[in-house]
Design an enzyme around this catalytic site. Structure first.
Site, PDB file in Angstrom:
ATOM      1  N   CYS A  59      10.576 -50.283 -79.874  1.00  0.00           N
ATOM      2  CA  CYS A  59      11.899 -49.672 -79.625  1.00  0.00           C
ATOM      3  C   CYS A  59      11.901 -48.833 -78.341  1.00  0.00           C
ATOM      4  O   CYS A  59      11.147 -47.857 -78.223  1.00  0.00           O
ATOM      5  CB  CYS A  59      12.283 -48.796 -80.824  1.00  0.00           C
ATOM      6  SG  CYS A  59      13.786 -47.852 -80.520  1.00  0.00           S
TER       7      CYS A  59
ATOM      8  N   LYS B 279      12.648 -51.441 -94.137  1.00  0.00           N
ATOM      9  CA  LYS B 279      12.533 -49.982 -94.008  1.00  0.00           C
ATOM     10  C   LYS B 279      12.058 -49.340 -95.301  1.00  0.00           C
ATOM     11  O   LYS B 279      12.654 -49.582 -96.361  1.00  0.00           O
ATOM     12  CB  LYS B 279      13.900 -49.393 -93.626  1.00  0.00           C
ATOM     13  CG  LYS B 279      14.376 -49.837 -92.264  1.00  0.00           C
ATOM     14  CD  LYS B 279      15.786 -49.326 -91.987  1.00  0.00           C
ATOM     15  CE  LYS B 279      16.353 -49.981 -90.737  1.00  0.00           C
ATOM     16  NZ  LYS B 279      17.782 -49.824 -90.592  1.00  0.00           N
TER      17      LYS B 279
ATOM     18  N   VAL C 276      15.372 -45.473 -85.596  1.00  0.00           N
ATOM     19  CA  VAL C 276      14.345 -44.660 -84.947  1.00  0.00           C
ATOM     20  C   VAL C 276      14.813 -44.395 -83.520  1.00  0.00           C
ATOM     21  O   VAL C 276      15.597 -45.187 -82.979  1.00  0.00           O
ATOM     22  CB  VAL C 276      12.975 -45.379 -84.932  1.00  0.00           C
ATOM     23  CG1 VAL C 276      12.414 -45.506 -86.324  1.00  0.00           C
ATOM     24  CG2 VAL C 276      13.040 -46.742 -84.246  1.00  0.00           C
TER      25      VAL C 276
ATOM     26  N   GLU D 179      18.728 -39.339 -82.216  1.00  0.00           N
ATOM     27  CA  GLU D 179      19.256 -39.708 -80.890  1.00  0.00           C
ATOM     28  C   GLU D 179      18.249 -39.322 -79.798  1.00  0.00           C
ATOM     29  O   GLU D 179      18.067 -38.129 -79.480  1.00  0.00           O
ATOM     30  CB  GLU D 179      20.620 -39.056 -80.607  1.00  0.00           C
ATOM     31  CG  GLU D 179      21.754 -39.661 -81.402  1.00  0.00           C
ATOM     32  CD  GLU D 179      21.972 -41.145 -81.077  1.00  0.00           C
ATOM     33  OE1 GLU D 179      21.760 -41.559 -79.921  1.00  0.00           O
ATOM     34  OE2 GLU D 179      22.339 -41.886 -81.990  1.00  0.00           O
ATOM     35  N   SER D 180      17.655 -40.347 -79.206  1.00  0.00           N
ATOM     36  CA  SER D 180      16.528 -40.129 -78.289  1.00  0.00           C
ATOM     37  C   SER D 180      16.840 -39.173 -77.137  1.00  0.00           C
ATOM     38  O   SER D 180      16.017 -38.311 -76.804  1.00  0.00           O
ATOM     39  CB  SER D 180      16.042 -41.474 -77.741  1.00  0.00           C
ATOM     40  OG  SER D 180      17.107 -42.161 -77.122  1.00  0.00           O
TER      41      SER D 180
HETATM   42  N1  LIG Z   1      21.208 -44.209 -79.761  1.00  0.00           N
HETATM   43  C1  LIG Z   1      19.986 -44.274 -80.523  1.00  0.00           C
HETATM   44  C2  LIG Z   1      19.571 -45.740 -80.636  1.00  0.00           C
HETATM   45  C3  LIG Z   1      18.351 -45.935 -81.512  1.00  0.00           C
HETATM   46  C4  LIG Z   1      18.203 -47.400 -81.934  1.00  0.00           C
HETATM   47  O1  LIG Z   1      19.094 -48.230 -81.693  1.00  0.00           O
HETATM   48  N2  LIG Z   1      17.072 -47.719 -82.570  1.00  0.00           N
HETATM   49  C5  LIG Z   1      16.900 -49.068 -83.096  1.00  0.00           C
HETATM   50  C6  LIG Z   1      15.557 -49.666 -82.689  1.00  0.00           C
HETATM   51  S1  LIG Z   1      15.401 -49.819 -80.950  1.00  0.00           S
HETATM   52  C7  LIG Z   1      16.852 -49.019 -84.608  1.00  0.00           C
HETATM   53  O2  LIG Z   1      16.267 -48.125 -85.185  1.00  0.00           O
HETATM   54  N3  LIG Z   1      17.446 -50.013 -85.266  1.00  0.00           N
HETATM   55  C8  LIG Z   1      17.384 -50.168 -86.687  1.00  0.00           C
HETATM   56  C9  LIG Z   1      18.709 -50.438 -87.297  1.00  0.00           C
HETATM   57  O3  LIG Z   1      19.743 -50.314 -86.600  1.00  0.00           O
HETATM   58  O4  LIG Z   1      18.738 -50.791 -88.465  1.00  0.00           O
HETATM   59  C10 LIG Z   1      18.921 -43.411 -79.835  1.00  0.00           C
HETATM   60  O5  LIG Z   1      19.031 -43.207 -78.627  1.00  0.00           O
HETATM   61  O6  LIG Z   1      18.023 -42.913 -80.524  1.00  0.00           O
END
Ligand SMILES: N[C@@H](CCC(=O)N[C@@H](CS)C(=O)NCC(=O)O)C(=O)O
Length: 222
Positions: free
Chosen positions: A13, A40, A53, A65-66
């Site tokens: 990710c 998960k 994540v 939120e990163s």
């Molecule tokens: N805007 C969020 C995006 C985080 C995100 O999209 N993470 C993805 C993996 S890259 C995730 O956890 N996806 C799992 C899901 O949506 O079920 C951030 O910046 O933290």
């Protein structure tokens, strides 16, 4: 003794990688839990309301939120500073990190789409976004470089980098080569040489393979 910082992450990710790089740049000790996003675990579903994540747990507080997590890290552990001292430049940093989500989403769609006409449109869009980053970003802020704000690494660099690491997939799929953007290329080289980046980087082949798998999975769902 367990560290007071836990990161729930996933190796593939780019958002979680941002946070890992920020923690490493600060020299912080943290516990790391790899989350299988295809399956998960219950403890993660409870911890992350969006199911995404990264999640940072610090002193019992859960943060999401990163880009926001990375600002939190920079505020709580101020050294070395990852935001400029000047308020206007700090605002610019936030503007560009926010703007960057358009680039990240274009790159993602190039990775997963199969339709040639759609890919052609996305290619033109990504080229325009790269040119904007080169001309209105690096050329304005970076001076002698190599980073966004010159010699000081910032959250702009970290938050951008993880997506640029996936550019070999873009090059292989639609032929955009970073060499056409000299300031971005100089920056990318400097970022790749950092220990925090080396510790979290995946190879071009791994990125290409992940996007191919995701693209096939999404196509099979249609
Ligand atoms: N805007 C969020 C995006 C985080 C995100 O999209 N993470 C993805 C993996 S890259 C995730 O956890 N996806 C799992 C899901 O949506 O079920 C951030 O910046 O933290």
């Amino acid at each position: 003794m367990a560290a007071s910082i836990q990161l729930y992450s996933n190796d593939g990710c780019p958002y979680a990688q941002r946070t890992r790089i920020a923690l490493l740049e600060k020299g912080l000790d943290f516990d790391f839990a790899e989350v299988d996003l295809a399956n998960k675990p219950d403890w993660f579903v409870e911890a992350s309301p969006s199911g995404k994540v990264p999640v940072l747990v610090h002193d019992g507080h859960r943060l999401f939120e990163s880009a926001i997590i990375n600002e939190y890290i920079d505020e709580v552990w101020p050294q070395p500073a990852l935001m400029p001292a000047d308020a206007v430049l700090r605002a610019q940093a936030r503007i560009w990190v926010d703007k960057f989500s358009a680039f990240a989403s274009t790159l993602f769609y190039i990775g997963v789409k199969k339709d040639q006409q759609e890919l052609q449109q996305l290619t033109e869009k990504l080229k325009a976004e790269l040119q904007t980053i080169e001309d209105n970003g690096f050329a304005v802020f970076s001076g002698e470089g190599p980073y966004w704000f010159g010699q000081q690494l910032s959250l702009v660099d970290i938050n951008f980098y993880t997506f640029f690491e996936r550019m070999p997939m873009v090059e292989q799929k639609v032929g955009i080569n970073l060499a056409a953007y000299p300031l971005i290329s100089r920056w990318y080289q400097a970022m790749s040489d950092r220990e925090s980046v080396k510790a979290t980087a995946r190879t071009a082949e791994q990125h290409i393979e992940s996007f191919n798998r995701l693209s096939d999975r999404l196509a099979a769902r249609l």
